[in-house]
Motif scaffolding. Structure first.
Motif, PDB file in Angstrom:
ATOM      1  N   TYR A  98       0.829  -1.205   0.000  1.00  0.00           N
ATOM      2  CA  TYR A  98       0.000   0.000   0.000  1.00  0.00           C
ATOM      3  C   TYR A  98       0.869   1.264   0.000  1.00  0.00           C
ATOM      4  N   VAL A  99       1.962   1.216   0.787  1.00  0.00           N
ATOM      5  CA  VAL A  99       2.874   2.371   0.795  1.00  0.00           C
ATOM      6  C   VAL A  99       3.511   2.557  -0.577  1.00  0.00           C
ATOM      7  N   PHE A 100       3.916   1.458  -1.217  1.00  0.00           N
ATOM      8  CA  PHE A 100       4.520   1.524  -2.541  1.00  0.00           C
ATOM      9  C   PHE A 100       3.550   2.128  -3.555  1.00  0.00           C
ATOM     10  N   TYR A 101       2.296   1.667  -3.515  1.00  0.00           N
ATOM     11  CA  TYR A 101       1.288   2.194  -4.447  1.00  0.00           C
ATOM     12  C   TYR A 101       1.047   3.678  -4.192  1.00  0.00           C
ATOM     13  N   ALA A 102       1.019   4.058  -2.915  1.00  0.00           N
ATOM     14  CA  ALA A 102       0.808   5.470  -2.573  1.00  0.00           C
ATOM     15  C   ALA A 102       1.961   6.331  -3.099  1.00  0.00           C
ATOM     16  N   CYS A 126       3.798   5.698  -5.721  1.00  0.00           N
ATOM     17  CA  CYS A 126       3.643   5.789  -7.175  1.00  0.00           C
ATOM     18  C   CYS A 126       2.624   6.862  -7.530  1.00  0.00           C
ATOM     19  N   ILE A 127       1.506   6.870  -6.816  1.00  0.00           N
ATOM     20  CA  ILE A 127       0.472   7.881  -7.073  1.00  0.00           C
ATOM     21  C   ILE A 127       1.009   9.276  -6.774  1.00  0.00           C
ATOM     22  N   TRP A 128       1.761   9.404  -5.646  1.00  0.00           N
ATOM     23  CA  TRP A 128       2.345  10.695  -5.275  1.00  0.00           C
ATOM     24  C   TRP A 128       3.323  11.175  -6.351  1.00  0.00           C
ATOM     25  N   LEU A 169       3.359  10.429  -9.532  1.00  0.00           N
ATOM     26  CA  LEU A 169       2.604  10.831 -10.714  1.00  0.00           C
ATOM     27  C   LEU A 169       2.028  12.230 -10.536  1.00  0.00           C
ATOM     28  N   GLY A 170       1.465  12.490  -9.349  1.00  0.00           N
ATOM     29  CA  GLY A 170       0.935  13.820  -9.079  1.00  0.00           C
ATOM     30  C   GLY A 170       2.023  14.888  -9.078  1.00  0.00           C
ATOM     31  N   TYR A 171       3.195  14.528  -8.534  1.00  0.00           N
ATOM     32  CA  TYR A 171       4.306  15.486  -8.480  1.00  0.00           C
ATOM     33  C   TYR A 171       4.758  15.849  -9.892  1.00  0.00           C
ATOM     34  N   TRP A 172       4.823  14.848 -10.787  1.00  0.00           N
ATOM     35  CA  TRP A 172       5.236  15.118 -12.170  1.00  0.00           C
ATOM     36  C   TRP A 172       4.277  16.098 -12.850  1.00  0.00           C
ATOM     37  N   ILE A 173       3.005  16.013 -12.464  1.00  0.00           N
ATOM     38  CA  ILE A 173       1.999  16.852 -13.119  1.00  0.00           C
ATOM     39  C   ILE A 173       2.056  18.294 -12.627  1.00  0.00           C
ATOM     40  N   VAL A 174       2.213  18.499 -11.313  1.00  0.00           N
ATOM     41  CA  VAL A 174       2.066  19.854 -10.761  1.00  0.00           C
ATOM     42  C   VAL A 174       3.392  20.611 -10.630  1.00  0.00           C
ATOM     43  N   TYR A 175       4.532  19.907 -10.587  1.00  0.00           N
ATOM     44  CA  TYR A 175       5.822  20.580 -10.423  1.00  0.00           C
ATOM     45  C   TYR A 175       6.716  20.347 -11.641  1.00  0.00           C
TER      46      TYR A 175
END
Length: 290
Positions: A37-41, A43-45, A47-53
């Motif tokens: 679950y931590v690993f998946y979280a 990965c999601i984080w 992906l979000g970082y690539w989009i906003v920063y």
């Protein structure tokens, strides 16, 4: 074809069914769910970082991100804010005579802090972090000043340098008594003995006696008959125990032979007037200012 279920006798864990060398089996023990679950979280984080920063480099630039954040711009804003906060003090120093800064505690403390920082950036390479100097580089903590130790005189020296080529630089030239053939090596050795005797050094007395006459003829015009120096001419005091290039017979002979002629850069073309002022206040405060 489904493999036969097998439970390891030692661990009690089911094996994968893979067998090597007839009896070596692989345990089927997945990662803990919390770890997954931590690993998946993460990965999601990511992906979000690539989009906003800003993140991915391109052939000509980089992706700016949805937020358009720039660390350089953030730092520059902080620098501008710091400069704005300092501007009141800098204006105060600019509008105050350098001799009056010490009497204004807030300006004096700001000048000391700014001067210390500027000294570390620009002066410590030659004079040392503690301004203790080295061979050929004056100690700024003592009270021996070739060109004067008042805060105004220090400011002038910092601003225009010594033999720097600036039209307002401190400028004097000691003759190269040996290189230019003004004195013979024997006479130079005698003068060196006499000069060293002025500060109580151990010398050859007969040589020093011979050197006294030569000193009076060749050196007294700048250094004074008593060897105490003349600040207006940049001629050092030879009667104290402070030696810029060393006190040994060899050191003094070399000074007389070559004339030395060290140089200090002019800082006025490189630093703003307020920084030069703060440097002068700081150096004057080190303990040797007059």
């Amino acid at each position: 074809m489904a493999h036969e279920k097998h439970i390891d006798d030692v661990t009690g864990v089911e094996t994968t069914g893979h067998v090597w060398d007839n009896d070596l089996r692989e345990l089927n023990k997945p990662l803990p769910k919390w770890w997954l679950y931590v690993f998946y979280a993460c990965c999601i984080w990511a992906l979000g970082y690539w989009i906003v920063y800003p993140s991915w480099p391109t052939l000509t630039d980089y992706t700016k991100g949805y937020f358009g954040y720039s660390q350089r711009e953030a730092v520059m804003k902080e620098v501008d804010a710091a400069k704005a906060a300092q501007e009141t003090y800098r204006q105060g120093i600019a509008n105050t005579a350098i001799t009056d800064i010490k009497g204004k505690e807030d300006l004096f403390q700001f000048a000391l802090a700014g001067g210390a920082a500027a000294f570390g950036d620009n002066c410590s390479g030659c004079h040392g972090r503690g301004a203790q100097g080295a061979t050929g580089y004056p100690n700024l903590n003592d009270d021996d000043w070739i060109w004067g130790g008042t805060v105004e005189e220090i400011e002038h020296t910092i601003a225009y340098g010594i033999r720097s080529g600036h039209e307002q630089a401190r400028d004097s030239a000691m003759p190269r008594f040996g290189l230019d053939g003004i004195l013979e090596p024997a006479a130079i050795a005698d003068v060196a003995n006499y000069v060293r005797s002025l500060s109580g050094g151990e010398v050859e007395k007969e040589a020093a006696a011979r050197g006294q006459a030569t000193f009076a003829e060749q050196c007294a015009a700048c250094h004074g008959e008593d060897g105490k120096g003349v600040q207006e001419m940049g001629a050092p005091n030879l009667s104290d125990a402070i030696w810029l290039y060393g006190k040994s017979q060899e050191n003094v002979v070399q000074s007389i032979t070559t004339g030395r002629g060290g140089a200090m850069p002019a800082w006025a073309p490189r630093l703003d007037p307020v920084t030069v002022k703060m440097l002068a206040v700081y150096v004057h405060s080190l303990g040797g200012g007059k």
